[in-house]
Write a protein that holds these residues in place. Sequence first.
Motif, PDB file in Angstrom:
ATOM      1  N   ALA A 193      23.672  12.391  33.108  1.00 17.42           N
ATOM      2  CA  ALA A 193      23.778  11.166  32.547  1.00 17.42           C
ATOM      3  C   ALA A 193      22.102  10.599  32.406  1.00 17.42           C
ATOM      4  N   SER A 194      21.512  10.823  33.466  1.00 16.08           N
ATOM      5  CA  SER A 194      20.300  10.284  33.487  1.00 16.08           C
ATOM      6  C   SER A 194      19.341  11.029  32.385  1.00 16.08           C
ATOM      7  N   ILE A 195      19.516  12.176  32.168  1.00 21.99           N
ATOM      8  CA  ILE A 195      18.808  12.865  31.117  1.00 21.99           C
ATOM      9  C   ILE A 195      19.172  12.369  29.491  1.00 21.99           C
ATOM     10  N   ALA A 196      20.559  12.172  29.552  1.00 26.57           N
ATOM     11  CA  ALA A 196      21.070  11.692  28.159  1.00 26.57           C
ATOM     12  C   ALA A 196      20.654  10.363  28.124  1.00 26.57           C
ATOM     13  N   ILE A 222      17.011  21.508  54.143  1.00 28.54           N
ATOM     14  CA  ILE A 222      17.829  20.305  53.939  1.00 28.54           C
ATOM     15  C   ILE A 222      17.676  19.343  53.023  1.00 28.54           C
ATOM     16  N   ILE A 223      16.293  19.433  52.508  1.00 23.61           N
ATOM     17  CA  ILE A 223      16.189  18.650  51.527  1.00 23.61           C
ATOM     18  C   ILE A 223      16.712  19.383  49.992  1.00 23.61           C
ATOM     19  N   VAL A 224      16.849  20.498  50.284  1.00 20.17           N
ATOM     20  CA  VAL A 224      17.180  21.489  49.073  1.00 20.17           C
ATOM     21  C   VAL A 224      18.859  21.100  48.942  1.00 20.17           C
ATOM     22  N   ASP A 225      19.471  20.953  50.008  1.00 21.53           N
ATOM     23  CA  ASP A 225      20.950  20.747  50.111  1.00 21.53           C
ATOM     24  C   ASP A 225      21.257  19.339  49.605  1.00 21.53           C
ATOM     25  N   GLY A 226      20.393  18.342  49.809  1.00 24.21           N
ATOM     26  CA  GLY A 226      20.495  16.944  49.614  1.00 24.21           C
ATOM     27  C   GLY A 226      20.200  16.728  48.196  1.00 24.21           C
ATOM     28  N   VAL A 227      19.429  17.346  47.375  1.00 22.35           N
ATOM     29  CA  VAL A 227      18.866  17.517  46.118  1.00 22.35           C
ATOM     30  C   VAL A 227      20.053  17.905  45.102  1.00 22.35           C
ATOM     31  N   ARG A 228      20.743  19.085  45.674  1.00 23.51           N
ATOM     32  CA  ARG A 228      21.842  19.870  45.150  1.00 23.51           C
ATOM     33  C   ARG A 228      23.150  19.291  45.347  1.00 23.51           C
ATOM     34  N   GLY A 229      23.109  18.395  46.187  1.00 21.14           N
ATOM     35  CA  GLY A 229      24.546  17.397  46.619  1.00 21.14           C
ATOM     36  C   GLY A 229      24.505  16.272  45.286  1.00 21.14           C
ATOM     37  N   VAL A 230      23.518  15.932  44.791  1.00 21.73           N
ATOM     38  CA  VAL A 230      23.595  15.066  43.882  1.00 21.73           C
ATOM     39  C   VAL A 230      24.469  15.421  42.682  1.00 21.73           C
ATOM     40  N   SER A 231      25.400  14.718  42.213  1.00 12.35           N
ATOM     41  CA  SER A 231      26.277  15.088  41.325  1.00 12.35           C
ATOM     42  C   SER A 231      25.410  15.598  39.813  1.00 12.35           C
ATOM     43  N   ALA A 232      26.098  16.415  39.330  1.00 10.20           N
ATOM     44  CA  ALA A 232      25.460  17.052  38.049  1.00 10.20           C
ATOM     45  C   ALA A 232      25.756  15.984  37.002  1.00 10.20           C
ATOM     46  N   THR A 233      27.012  15.485  36.934  1.00 13.76           N
ATOM     47  CA  THR A 233      27.272  14.330  36.031  1.00 13.76           C
ATOM     48  C   THR A 233      26.156  13.230  36.005  1.00 13.76           C
TER      49      THR A 233
END
Length: 660
Positions: A561-564, A546-557
């Motif tokens: 943006a956080s990394i940028a 469930i946590i894997v799905d939650g983490v992957r559900g966060v928008s790549a954008t």
Amino acid sequence: MATVAPLRAVLIRPARGMVVAAVLVGWLVLWLILRGINTLPLGAAQLTDLHRSLNQLNDAIGASRDSNPIFLYFFNVIRLVVGEFTAVIQAIIAQPAFGGPIPLIGWLGAVALFAWISFAVANWRVALLTAGGLIVVGLQGLWQESMDTLALTLSAVIIALLFSIPLGIWAGLSDRVNRIITPVLDFMQTMPTFVYLAPLTLFFLIGPASATIATLIYAAPPAVRLTAHGIRSVPHDTREAGESLGSTTGQTLTKILLPSAKRTIVLGINQTIMAALSMVTIAALIDAPGLGKTVVKALQTLDVGTAFNAGLAIVVLAIVLDRVTTAASVRAEAVRRHGPARWPWLRTTLLVSGGVATLVAIWLSRTYVWAAEFPGDGGLGSAIAKGTTAATLWVQTALSTITGVIKDVITAVLIEPLQALLVTSPWWLVGAVIVALTVVIGNMRAAAISAICVALLVASGVWQDAMTTLAMVLVATVIVMALGVVFGVWMGRNRRADRVIRPLLDAAQTMPSFVYLVPFLALFAATRFTAIAAAIVFAAPVVIKIIVDGVRGVSATTVEASIAAGSSTWQTITKVQLPMAREALTLATNQGLIYVLSMVVVGGLVGAGALGYDVVAGFSQGELYGKGLAAGLAIVLLGIMLDRITQAAATRSGQAIHHR
């Protein structure tokens, strides 16, 4: 001005975390002052008026079982029909039949028959897996026990599917039925396996029939739910296209909806079979024959070697059943999408040839002793048991320092303080804290349900045992959530790690709960920590997924943006991905609590005490039957309370995210 008042209200409203902290601090202060008062203690052999009343009810039912019309024409009839059906299946593959010393089909015929069925519904690979798996359990010296387990599982699944598939179709076609049935299914799937047993023995006595009835009731919900889901998931356009061509309701169902939902329905059958296998092993507590009985006896005598050998056979059966039904589901989908495979004549020829070979094998198993009784003396099983016993002794000797430190530290730091807080606080103080926390993290409706559950827990007479169980559940859930976050984030961010670990999680989810106790019994002996460790491992797969799905559900954008913006990996995880996966984390907590609770109570077999022990003692000692029944009710109440609190928290968390 209109926006000033709400803004001011938001500014002066304390954060929920601060309110939760204030409630907990207040609890600690009051505990220091009031501990030991109104704790509702009850000794192991003591009974309350409720327990004595339940004992009297049990006696009264036993006395009127053959005269009361409700039993004569309802419960006894169900028990008779289910018992006879189970006996027939056992006579075919497991128990001596028709006055002979062997079942109707000996081991060679059974292996050939199950392999041929596997080929017919799936493919030749799982047919070989089926044959190999059955031969392995035979070499372990557990042929008859395995066939008994398989017979009870098949009996329960067949009966369950007779009503769960039609019920699922009805729920898939009717919104009203779906609305009515969904809460019932939620409730049934929330209850730990243990609690099904006690009430059923009240009406159906102890034995294979009761075990089959308990198993089919426990195993039916997945088939109902997934059948309804499959039908409701058929695209509306597809349904309308059929109706526009003049299809009747029956034609729409049989020509469009059921074929389109076939893969989901087969997946539901898979889940029903796995649930049935899990329940059949636990039903050994009410005298169900098979591998579960071997495991229970071995656990009660702390014979880790024998328990491991039987547990391994259960795992083999679980893998075989899971792979066959999964492959059948995949094949059904492939046929639906692409039509029959190339060279259909070849498959037909192989099916006919396999059928003839199966009939020959069955005839051999009815004619010759070597094909009827599994050859050998179970040397493989003896070797496994001896090897496991030797390894257990080595672990308990060589690793006792390490395992002892782990057990003592967690017990001293987490379990003992929390248990002391829950058990020695006044019951009304614990109840008030639970209700207050539910209001803060959930809503008023969940708080009302929590208040009712607390009141009923007090009335059950097993308050202290319930609080001890709750302490173990909370500690195990905290640890499993910590593990879940670490592995979930890792797998969610790293596809390679996901590919390596996910098959292990899938395999772990096929194993019945009993099996988890065995290795931890070897590591930590018979203590409550054994149950907690087993519960952590039992709940970990579902929490991590469930946590894997939650983490992957966060928008790549959002992540980019956080990394940028210059965030480090740690900052991206803690400031972006985990906060945005909060809904999944709450759901993982919900499922972790339910899984942990179901395993902790099973731990009553290996020294965990508390409610699990009360239930087990109720089965074995007639004078404690009422107390065991009350303990089963208390487990249900704990499950409902924890489920509603976390569901309300998940709903509130989801609303907070959507309002941002």
